[in-house]
Scaffold this motif. Structure first.
Motif, short mmCIF file in Angstrom:
data_model
loop_
_atom_site.label_atom_id
_atom_site.label_comp_id
_atom_site.label_asym_id
_atom_site.label_seq_id
_atom_site.Cartn_x
_atom_site.Cartn_y
_atom_site.Cartn_z
N UNK A 20 4.65 7.94 8.09
CA UNK A 20 5.00 8.37 7.38
C UNK A 20 5.14 7.25 5.52
N UNK A 21 5.83 6.26 6.71
CA UNK A 21 5.84 5.15 5.56
C UNK A 21 4.39 4.63 5.13
N UNK A 22 3.62 4.25 6.06
CA UNK A 22 2.34 4.17 5.21
C UNK A 22 1.57 4.94 4.27
N UNK A 23 2.00 6.44 4.34
CA UNK A 23 1.43 7.08 2.80
C UNK A 23 2.14 6.62 2.33
N UNK A 24 3.74 6.47 1.86
CA UNK A 24 4.90 5.92 0.88
C UNK A 24 4.25 4.23 0.82
N UNK A 25 4.34 3.93 1.38
CA UNK A 25 3.57 2.61 0.91
C UNK A 25 2.45 2.81 0.58
N UNK A 26 1.50 3.19 0.45
CA UNK A 26 -0.08 3.36 -0.54
C UNK A 26 0.69 3.85 -1.82
N UNK A 62 1.14 -2.49 6.74
CA UNK A 62 0.44 -3.19 5.70
C UNK A 62 -0.75 -3.74 5.73
N UNK A 63 -0.57 -4.60 7.00
CA UNK A 63 -2.02 -5.65 7.61
C UNK A 63 -2.96 -4.05 8.67
N UNK A 64 -2.27 -3.54 9.36
CA UNK A 64 -3.11 -2.93 9.65
C UNK A 64 -3.71 -1.88 9.11
N UNK A 65 -3.19 -1.12 8.21
CA UNK A 65 -4.05 -0.18 7.63
C UNK A 65 -4.92 -0.86 6.27
N UNK A 66 -5.43 -1.66 6.39
CA UNK A 66 -5.87 -2.57 5.35
C UNK A 66 -5.89 -2.81 3.62
N UNK A 67 -3.99 -2.61 3.77
CA UNK A 67 -3.43 -2.61 1.96
C UNK A 67 -2.37 -4.51 1.55
N UNK A 68 -2.85 -5.03 2.92
CA UNK A 68 -2.37 -6.20 3.43
C UNK A 68 -2.38 -6.98 1.83
N UNK A 69 -3.50 -7.21 1.34
CA UNK A 69 -4.65 -8.00 0.19
C UNK A 69 -4.33 -7.31 -0.78
N UNK A 70 -4.15 -6.01 -0.90
CA UNK A 70 -3.44 -5.38 -2.25
C UNK A 70 -2.28 -5.91 -2.60
#
Length: 754
Positions: free
Chosen positions: A463-469, A519-527
């Motif tokens: 849920x946090x992954x979807x909402x973080x995106x 974010x690191x595990x799902x490729x969002x950290x760079x953004x």
């Protein structure tokens, strides 16, 4: 020379009566030619069946039938041709000599069929066989002529006699060559050529006969009376013989045709059987490839799903228990990276054999791909699964010799149990996977059973992954807080560390420890890093007009972001869009982020530093950096991790470590920032050791940009709550900072530079 009453190589007698009025019935001659052609065609068919027949007995039968067809055709042609002979004499036939001529024809035909049975024939073989067959045909002809009883004596002209023998040999040679040639082949053209060959062979046989007949002269002795023919039944007898011969030839041809069709069907049936066998082999190979792993010969994911579903159905019906184990080899990627993929494949084979050796014969062991394995085992209680997992872990620790090295591997295992942890295959596999990740999170080389708390955490993380995106790309909820960094020499705040926070609608203000890992595990950290960079530069630009244009903002840079080739360009663009100078920006990187591709990292940092941006290394002393690399890196600042300051100045070892780090950093011409400073004693000790900057709760907790100016005014005021070097300094008043999770999750508590 006289033979069987025939005169060879002799002159005509001086006395006696020469019979001149001799002729042949043309219809019977044509009939004889047709019989000869039919016999030749039947013989070619028999030769073809003989060569294609695989059964030895059947091949002999076709050889006998072929010999009978050839002998019958030649003999019938000869006898019908003799019946076509018309002379002003009474004609009788000797039965013994007639039968003898037929027997000679059979011997010659048998010799011909035997020669066709040979797998290979050379020219000398053809010539020898043709000579014997030709002589046999000539012997048959002249024996049959000896059976002709007319009362007159037969004299033969030598030249024509020899020509007839040569024609017999030549016809035999041509017949052999044609029969060998037409043993194989099919189609309309082949059949037409076969008919033409029969006409040619029949013509040769007929020509041989009539050449011999032309060589004959009948001489009636002088004292012998002339007896004229009484009843002429030659035509009826010729037709009867022709009918019988053609019937035999036709029956043989029909049998050959039927056998050819039958053999063709058998051949087609064998081909079908071969194709079916090949199809079964291909199906088995495909089954093997589809359900088994080619490297380890273990069941693959597809095969596992099929067998697992069957076992699950069985245990559901019997109310039994099953354990599902997920195994992951710890740090397997290092083997591929250091020794190569070939060595990694060999290692996987050994690991697969270790797992098979540790399991039972009725356990299902599968390789899902890479270094992931799965085991399904029946059990009575959970302890059986624990014992099996421990046995596997113990077996895995046996040393493995690979590429000249002795390796010891470990494995992390997650276990789910049917029916306690799920009723479906999908649910059990998912829960075992969650337990595996828990084992990895516990430091690897460990075993964990699934529990509902893991599922709840996994659901929350998803849920946090979807909402973080959504929060990142829609810029909704994310914010940046800043923690002041105090310059001990100027007694002012000269830097602000930008720390990301997330104002979650349900969970409140979240610190980076709650979402940076996601974010690191799902490729969002760079953004995320780039968003913090742009926001920090924009906030600093709004602070500059209020007299803080000499303050720098420090922004954390993760390992993944540091690996981006375009990072230098993105930093330059962020500065340009915010309208601030490069000297006001400082990038923070951790030790472990620097230790990736060190050569690429050095080149990238040099490009960024050439723009005027300062660089600092964060969390120093907690990673695995090499001093040899450290002196090569284009750094400006070194930050001492708070873990070294917690017990300062009470712990002598920590004091010595901090002192050594400060001395080393100054030797390398680096400024030193100590984070996590919370007491006046810590501040006094660090000031005494020559530390350049302080950061921590003693000065301020992280605050949003809107609350930053009052904090800066207080810290920069000569009589503020904190004075560098003041023994009576106290932590900042809690009343200045709201008591919420965002402020308590400050930089000193943030994971890896966030």
């Amino acid at each position: 020379m006289e033979w069987l009453g025939l005169q060879f190589f002799a002159d005509l007698p001086a006395n006696g009566q020469i019979i001149l009025d001799c002729r042949h019935n043309p219809l019977l001659v044509l009939l004889a030619y047709a019989v000869a052609c039919a016999g030749c065609f039947a013989t070619l068919d028999m030769a073809e069946r003989q060569s294609h027949c695989e059964n030895r007995l059947a091949r002999r039968q076709w050889r006998i039938l072929g010999a009978c067809c050839l002998a019958g055709g030649i003999w019938a042609m000869h006898f019908i041709s003799m019946l076509a002979f018309q002379a002003p004499l009474e004609v009788h036939y000797d039965a013994t000599l007639t039968a003898l001529s037929l027997l000679i024809a059979l011997l010659a035909a048998w010799l011909a069929m035997n020669s066709l049975n040979r797998s290979e024939m050379r020219l000398r073989h053809y010539l020898q066989t043709a000579l014997f067959i030709g002589l046999g045909i000539s012997a048959m002809h002249y024996t049959g002529m000896a059976a002709l009883q007319t009362g007159a004596r037969q004299y033969y002209q030598t030249s024509l006699l020899l020509v007839s023998v040569c024609l017999a040999v030549a016809t035999s040679l041509v017949a052999l060559l044609m029969a060998r040639h037409f043993r194989n082949g099919s189609g309309t053209l082949h059949l037409a050529m076969k008919h033409g060959a029969c006409l040619l062979m029949g013509a040769g046989i007929v020509l041989t006969h009539f050449t011999g007949m032309a060589a004959m002269t009948l001489v009636l002795p002088e004292a012998k009376p002339l007896h004229l023919p009484s009843i002429d039944n030659a035509a009826q007898l010729a037709v009867t013989i022709a009918f019988i011969t053609l019937l035999i030839s036709g029956s043989s041809i029909s049998a050959a045709l039927a056998d050819k069709k039958l053999q063709s069907k058998e051949h087609d049936l064998r081909r079908v059987n071969v194709l079916l066998s090949q199809l079964d082999q291909a199906r088995a190979s495909l089954q093997q490839a589809a359900h088994y792993d080619a490297l380890t010969n273990l069941v693959n994911r597809r095969g596992f799903n099929q067998v697992f579903a069957e076992r699950l159905a069985e245990h559901t019906a019997s109310e039994g228990r099953l354990a599902v184990m997920f195994l992951d080899i710890d740090h397997f990627k290092r083997i591929n990276d250091s020794l190569g993929h070939a060595a990694g494949d060999e290692l996987l084979k050994v690991i697969a054999s270790h797992i098979k050796a540790a399991t039972r014969s009725n356990d299902l062991v599968a390789r899902f791909g890479g270094d992931e394995f799965c085991i399904v085992t029946p059990l009575h209680n959970r302890e059986e699964a624990r014992h099996l997992a421990q046995r596997i872990m113990l077996r895995m620790k046996e040393p493995i010799d690979l590429s000249g090295r002795r390796l010891v591997m470990t494995t992390s295992i997650g276990v789910s149990v049917f029916p306690d942890d799920g009723l479906s295959a999908e649910e059990l596999l998912k829960n075992a996977d969650l337990a595996l990740y828990q084992s990895k999170a516990c430091g690897r080389n460990s075993l964990n059973f699934f529990d509902n708390g893991l599922k709840a955490r996994a659901t929350l993380e998803l849920q946090l992954e979807e909402e973080l995106r959504e929060a990142l790309f829609e810029e909704r909820g994310l914010c940046v807080h800043y923690q002041p960094i105090f310059d001990l020499r100027s007694a002012k705040v000269t830097k602000l560390e930008a720390l990301v926070r997330w104002q979650h609608p349900q969970h409140g203000l979240l610190g980076p420890d709650r979402f940076i890992g996601i974010a690191e595990a799902n490729g969002l950290i760079a953004e995320l890093d780039l968003w913090v960079l742009r926001r920090a530069c924009a906030d600093l630009a709004q602070l500059n007009p209020h007299g803080y244009d000499d303050i720098k903002v420090t922004v954390n840079c993760s390992a993944l972001t540091l690996g981006r080739e375009e990072l230098a360009t993105e930093v330059e663009l962020a500065l340009f869009q915010a309208g601030i100078e490069a000297r006001q920006l400082e990038l923070e990187v951790t030790e472990n982020a620097l230790m990736g591709d060190i050569h690429h990292t050095i080149n990238l940092l040099k490009r960024i530093r050439a723009q005027g941006v300062a660089l600092s290394i964060d969390d120093f002393g907690t990673g695995y950096s090499s001093l040899a690399y450290l002196k090569r890196l284009p750094l400006d600042v070194l930050k001492i991790d708070r873990s070294f300051v917690l017990e300062v100045p009470g712990n002598q070892k920590d004091c010595e470590i901090v002192q050594a780090i400060i001395i080393m950093a100054h030797t390398l011409h680096l400024k030193v920032v100590t984070e996590g400073v919370e007491t006046a004693e810590q501040q006094a000790f660090l000031a005494a050791q020559g530390c350049d900057y302080l950061q921590g709760y003693l000065l301020s907790r992280p605050v949003p940009a809107s609350a930053l100016r009052p904090v800066l005014e207080r810290l920069n005021h000569p009589h503020g709550a904190f004075m560098a070097g003041c023994d009576t300094a106290q932590p900042a008043s809690p009343d200045l900072f709201p008591d919420n999770p965002g402020y308590h999750a400050g930089a000193s508590a943030a994971p890896r530079g966030h």
